[in-house]
Design a protein around this motif. Structure first.
Motif, short mmCIF file in Angstrom:
data_model
loop_
_atom_site.label_atom_id
_atom_site.label_comp_id
_atom_site.label_asym_id
_atom_site.label_seq_id
_atom_site.Cartn_x
_atom_site.Cartn_y
_atom_site.Cartn_z
N LEU A 144 -24.94 56.39 64.24
CA LEU A 144 -24.29 55.38 63.40
C LEU A 144 -22.86 55.19 63.88
O LEU A 144 -22.09 56.15 63.91
CB LEU A 144 -24.27 55.84 61.95
N THR A 145 -22.56 53.97 64.26
CA THR A 145 -21.23 53.69 64.79
C THR A 145 -20.87 52.22 64.61
O THR A 145 -21.76 51.36 64.73
CB THR A 145 -21.15 54.04 66.29
N PRO A 146 -19.59 51.91 64.32
CA PRO A 146 -19.22 50.51 64.16
C PRO A 146 -19.45 49.69 65.43
O PRO A 146 -19.53 48.47 65.37
CB PRO A 146 -17.73 50.55 63.81
N PRO B 34 -23.91 54.80 56.14
CA PRO B 34 -24.80 53.97 56.96
C PRO B 34 -26.20 54.58 57.14
O PRO B 34 -27.20 53.87 57.05
CB PRO B 34 -24.07 53.86 58.30
N VAL C 9 -26.34 52.09 66.16
CA VAL C 9 -26.47 51.09 65.09
C VAL C 9 -25.25 51.06 64.18
O VAL C 9 -24.73 52.11 63.75
CB VAL C 9 -27.74 51.35 64.26
N SER C 10 -24.82 49.82 63.87
CA SER C 10 -23.74 49.58 62.91
C SER C 10 -24.36 48.91 61.69
O SER C 10 -25.31 48.14 61.82
CB SER C 10 -22.72 48.62 63.53
N ILE C 11 -23.85 49.17 60.49
CA ILE C 11 -24.38 48.44 59.33
C ILE C 11 -23.51 47.24 58.98
O ILE C 11 -23.78 46.54 58.01
CB ILE C 11 -24.60 49.34 58.09
N GLY C 12 -22.50 46.94 59.77
CA GLY C 12 -21.69 45.75 59.49
C GLY C 12 -20.30 45.89 60.11
O GLY C 12 -19.89 46.99 60.49
N GLY D 17 -17.38 57.77 57.89
CA GLY D 17 -18.38 58.57 58.58
C GLY D 17 -19.71 57.85 58.59
O GLY D 17 -19.87 56.78 57.97
N GLY D 18 -20.69 58.44 59.25
CA GLY D 18 -22.00 57.80 59.40
C GLY D 18 -22.96 58.06 58.25
O GLY D 18 -24.08 57.55 58.26
N TYR E 65 -17.20 46.53 59.62
CA TYR E 65 -16.13 47.19 58.87
C TYR E 65 -16.22 48.66 59.25
O TYR E 65 -17.25 49.10 59.76
CB TYR E 65 -16.29 47.01 57.35
N VAL E 66 -15.14 49.41 59.02
CA VAL E 66 -15.14 50.80 59.47
C VAL E 66 -15.16 51.74 58.28
O VAL E 66 -14.31 51.65 57.38
CB VAL E 66 -13.91 51.07 60.37
N LEU E 67 -16.15 52.62 58.26
CA LEU E 67 -16.28 53.63 57.20
C LEU E 67 -15.74 54.96 57.71
O LEU E 67 -15.42 55.10 58.88
CB LEU E 67 -17.76 53.75 56.81
N1 ADE Z 1 -19.37 54.56 60.99
C1 ADE Z 1 -18.21 54.07 60.53
N2 ADE Z 1 -18.33 52.78 60.22
C2 ADE Z 1 -19.63 52.43 60.45
C3 ADE Z 1 -20.40 51.24 60.33
N3 ADE Z 1 -19.86 50.09 59.89
N4 ADE Z 1 -21.69 51.27 60.68
C4 ADE Z 1 -22.25 52.40 61.14
N5 ADE Z 1 -21.59 53.55 61.30
C5 ADE Z 1 -20.29 53.57 60.96
#
Ligand code: ADE
Length: 233
Positions: A93-95, A150, A137-140, A146-147, A142-144
């Motif tokens: 999971l990553t932006p 997501p 995979v990113s869920i959108g 952690g994973g 924006y930056v969270l």
């Molecule tokens: N980790 C931080 N932001 C995320 C995002 N938008 N989607 C998936 N992983 C994330």
């Protein structure tokens, strides 16, 4: 479907997914979920799992070894449960990943085992990703922090597509994003609330008219909220 989540916060995953529809599906053995604490697999005597990035820069990175050792433990568990030794799909999971879609959820729902790798801090040493991750995979946009959230979003979306998880089998299909149109408005009892009435057509019992109304409403709603979906059709 057996889900595995490699994370530094296993209680977040367990608590977030053990209720409602997903919790019930786990009780019925339609799904299983194991959250594995990456910190349990560090060989560092202080249990450290992060370090400074080479070349400088803000924040810390998760180190290679605990991630690879966690992954080996997951593979051993899958081999023991299923007798299979091939590499499972591992979603990082990553932006910067591909944006998660309903189509992707459908495709991932076909897997027997699915592993999620949750990063924290500024991310994970690239060598660990090269070894274990198959999907990014990113869920959108924006930056969270952690994973974990997501991964939970993806597990929820994938689980409801697994036969038996929803009470009503066809409701998995009959919803927003199927056929690129958004869902039409819906109403339940009472027929009138504070002077606001349910549209007459829905009370008419005329199925063809109801279908036509719903389709028209779906198109209107899609025009208003997601015109990009109409352009794709
Ligand atoms: N980790 C931080 N932001 C995320 C995002 N938008 N989607 C998936 N992983 C994330």
């Amino acid at each position: 479907m057996n889900f595995y989540v490699m994370t530094l916060f296993p209680e977040m995953i367990e608590q977030g997914l053990n209720t409602s529809i997903i919790g019930r599906a786990m009780e019925k053995d339609l799904l299983s979920l194991k959250a594995i604490n990456i910190r349990d697999y560090t060989l560092d005597k202080h249990k450290r799992v992060d370090d400074y990035p080479y070349g400088g820069g803000a924040g810390m990175l998760m180190t290679v070894e605990p991630v690879l050792r966690t992954y080996e433990a997951v593979r051993a568990d899958i081999a023991e449960r299923t007798g299979k030794s091939e590499r499972p799909r591992v979603v990082y999971l990553t932006p910067w990943g591909h944006t998660f879609t309903q189509k992707m959820a459908k495709e991932l729902a076909q897997e027997e085992n699915l592993v999620f790798l949750c990063g924290h801090y500024e991310g994970i040493d690239e060598r660990a990703l090269e070894e274990v991750a198959t999907d990014f995979v990113s869920i959108g946009d924006y930056v969270l922090t952690g994973g974990e959230l997501p991964a939970m979003v993806m597990i929820d979306a994938i689980s409801r597509l697994i036969p038996g998880v929803l009470n009503n089998e066809d409701s998995a299909e009959y919803e927003s994003f199927t056929g690129n149109l958004l869902e039409h408005p819906q109403y339940t009892r009472p027929e009138e609330y504070n002077g606001k009435r349910v549209p007459d057509v829905l009370l008419s019992g005329h199925h063809a008219k109801i279908e036509a109304w719903r389709k028209e409403q779906s198109i209107e709603r899609t025009k208003k909220f997601r015109p990009d979906l109409l352009e794709k059709m």
